[in-house]
Scaffold this active site. Sequence first.
Site, PDB file in Angstrom:
ATOM      1  N   GLY A 115       0.979  -1.217  -0.014  1.00 47.38           N
ATOM      2  CA  GLY A 115      -0.034   0.130   0.036  1.00 47.38           C
ATOM      3  C   GLY A 115       0.637   1.318   0.020  1.00 47.38           C
ATOM      4  O   GLY A 115       1.958   1.214  -0.763  1.00 47.38           O
ATOM      5  N   LEU A 116       0.244   2.415   0.528  1.00 46.53           N
ATOM      6  CA  LEU A 116       1.020   3.683   0.632  1.00 46.53           C
ATOM      7  C   LEU A 116       1.422   4.197  -0.418  1.00 46.53           C
ATOM      8  O   LEU A 116       2.650   4.667  -0.857  1.00 46.53           O
ATOM      9  CB  LEU A 116       2.268   3.497   1.613  1.00 46.53           C
ATOM     10  CG  LEU A 116       2.156   3.263   2.980  1.00 46.53           C
ATOM     11  CD1 LEU A 116       3.340   3.257   3.756  1.00 46.53           C
ATOM     12  CD2 LEU A 116       1.439   4.299   3.761  1.00 46.53           C
ATOM     13  N   CYS A 117       0.426   3.884  -1.552  1.00 46.73           N
ATOM     14  CA  CYS A 117       0.693   4.636  -2.757  1.00 46.73           C
ATOM     15  C   CYS A 117      -0.472   5.432  -3.348  1.00 46.73           C
ATOM     16  O   CYS A 117      -0.863   5.384  -4.398  1.00 46.73           O
ATOM     17  CB  CYS A 117       1.185   3.518  -3.730  1.00 46.73           C
ATOM     18  SG  CYS A 117       0.119   2.094  -3.956  1.00 46.73           S
ATOM     19  N   GLY A 118      -1.107   5.903  -2.284  1.00 41.78           N
ATOM     20  CA  GLY A 118      -2.350   6.983  -2.709  1.00 41.78           C
ATOM     21  C   GLY A 118      -3.415   6.047  -3.187  1.00 41.78           C
ATOM     22  O   GLY A 118      -3.602   5.008  -2.730  1.00 41.78           O
ATOM     23  N   LEU A 174      -4.116   4.367  -5.900  1.00 45.25           N
ATOM     24  CA  LEU A 174      -3.790   3.751  -6.770  1.00 45.25           C
ATOM     25  C   LEU A 174      -4.666   2.491  -7.219  1.00 45.25           C
ATOM     26  O   LEU A 174      -5.359   2.307  -8.121  1.00 45.25           O
ATOM     27  CB  LEU A 174      -2.336   3.459  -7.137  1.00 45.25           C
ATOM     28  CG  LEU A 174      -1.702   2.597  -8.426  1.00 45.25           C
ATOM     29  CD1 LEU A 174      -1.297   3.496  -9.431  1.00 45.25           C
ATOM     30  CD2 LEU A 174      -0.602   1.802  -7.900  1.00 45.25           C
TER      31      LEU A 174
END
Lengths: 135, 293
Positions: free
Chosen positions: B86-89, B91
């Site tokens: 995770g931690l990709c907005g 997306l």
Amino acid sequence: MATLKLEIVTPEAKIYSQEVEMVTLPGVDGEMGIYPMHIPLMTQVAAGEITARHGGKDHFLAIGDGFVEITGERVAILTDMAIKADDIDEARAEEARKRAEARLQEKLTDEEQATVQAALVHSLTQLNVKRRRRS
Amino acid sequence: MPSTRDIRRRIKSVKNTAQITRAMQMVASAKMRKAQLAALAGRPYAVLMNEVLAAASEGAGEFTHPLLEKRAVRKRAVLLITSDKGLCGALNTNLLREAAKYTKDATVFVCAGKKGAQWVSRAKRELAAEFSYKDTPLFAEARAISKSVQQMFIDGTVDAVDVVFTNFISTLNQKSEVRQLLPIQEIQALEAGVDGEGQTRKLGEASREYLFEPGAATVLGNLLPHYLNYQVYQFLQEAKASEQSARMVAMKNATDNAKQIIKDLTLEYNKLRQANITKELLEITSAAMAMGT
């Protein structure tokens, strides 16, 4: 003297691009020698050795299977593996071969089997090319 | 009213978070550059493959292949390309929204990336296979995925295959897109990797007459599966480049936010500190005045 442009590309990079005088390819139906002004031809290649004559000297490359487009002035090879004979690291290729063979002994799904088989062919081709050059 | 010690503690913890997000931003930007370079490096191959395909499809004339067969769609497979982490907005959220549009009963999912597989099991959808791919996707990984969907298509388990992936448009802009993979409708020029303008040039511009060995149909027949493998490879690369840049942007925003919070907290801390000092001074002076009189 007329020359051919030999281009060898893999999905990861362009391995070779050079004007050469003659190319020998491992075609699926046997070896083929290509000179400049060859008739346009589209064919498949098997894993094996490519000889490129350039400046009167022969250069060798190991390639995997793929497709070739030949025109009068260009030979373009699409393949999944290509490496210059001088760049082949024999120890590493040997190790890769052993690893692949060991993996084949294990229980594998069809897909894994195909992947390992391909890796094995690659390393064997590299070894063959390298060893032949030395002897 | 929080004490100065509470505020100090909060500032420290936000600082730690900012440090982590900044590090992640650096890592993602380095990886993004690598992913973009990889997509660029594959471009000569795409161009060449196009030429070969164009020539072969022209030379083959009337040509049928199991991968070109159009059938009424009873069951559809969706290749869902998400990230592992995770931690990709937004997306993955965007991707999963696209995926959720497919009807539940007539769809099976093939997932590349953990997030997609997790969603499939959470949403109680049908999962046919799960694959993983590395930070720099390998052609072998793409081949494995592509082979498995081709197999499903050829033996009739599914009648069409779609791909849901993130198209890399620019560092700041990624778009989740749906493309049909199988049956191959009309062979389109593979789009040019990184700039992702999605130029689709119709084939048939090659004017040369080619000779085929062992035969146009054979060569084309062997080329089609390979063409698909390569397409999947390209999808993976696009997805990876998108993921890294989305993560970089998300982490940059997080770092900026953390900095803003630190600024606000510091201001509040100083105000509080000064208020305390003033209060103490007042107490001392008023005490002195009371004693003096």
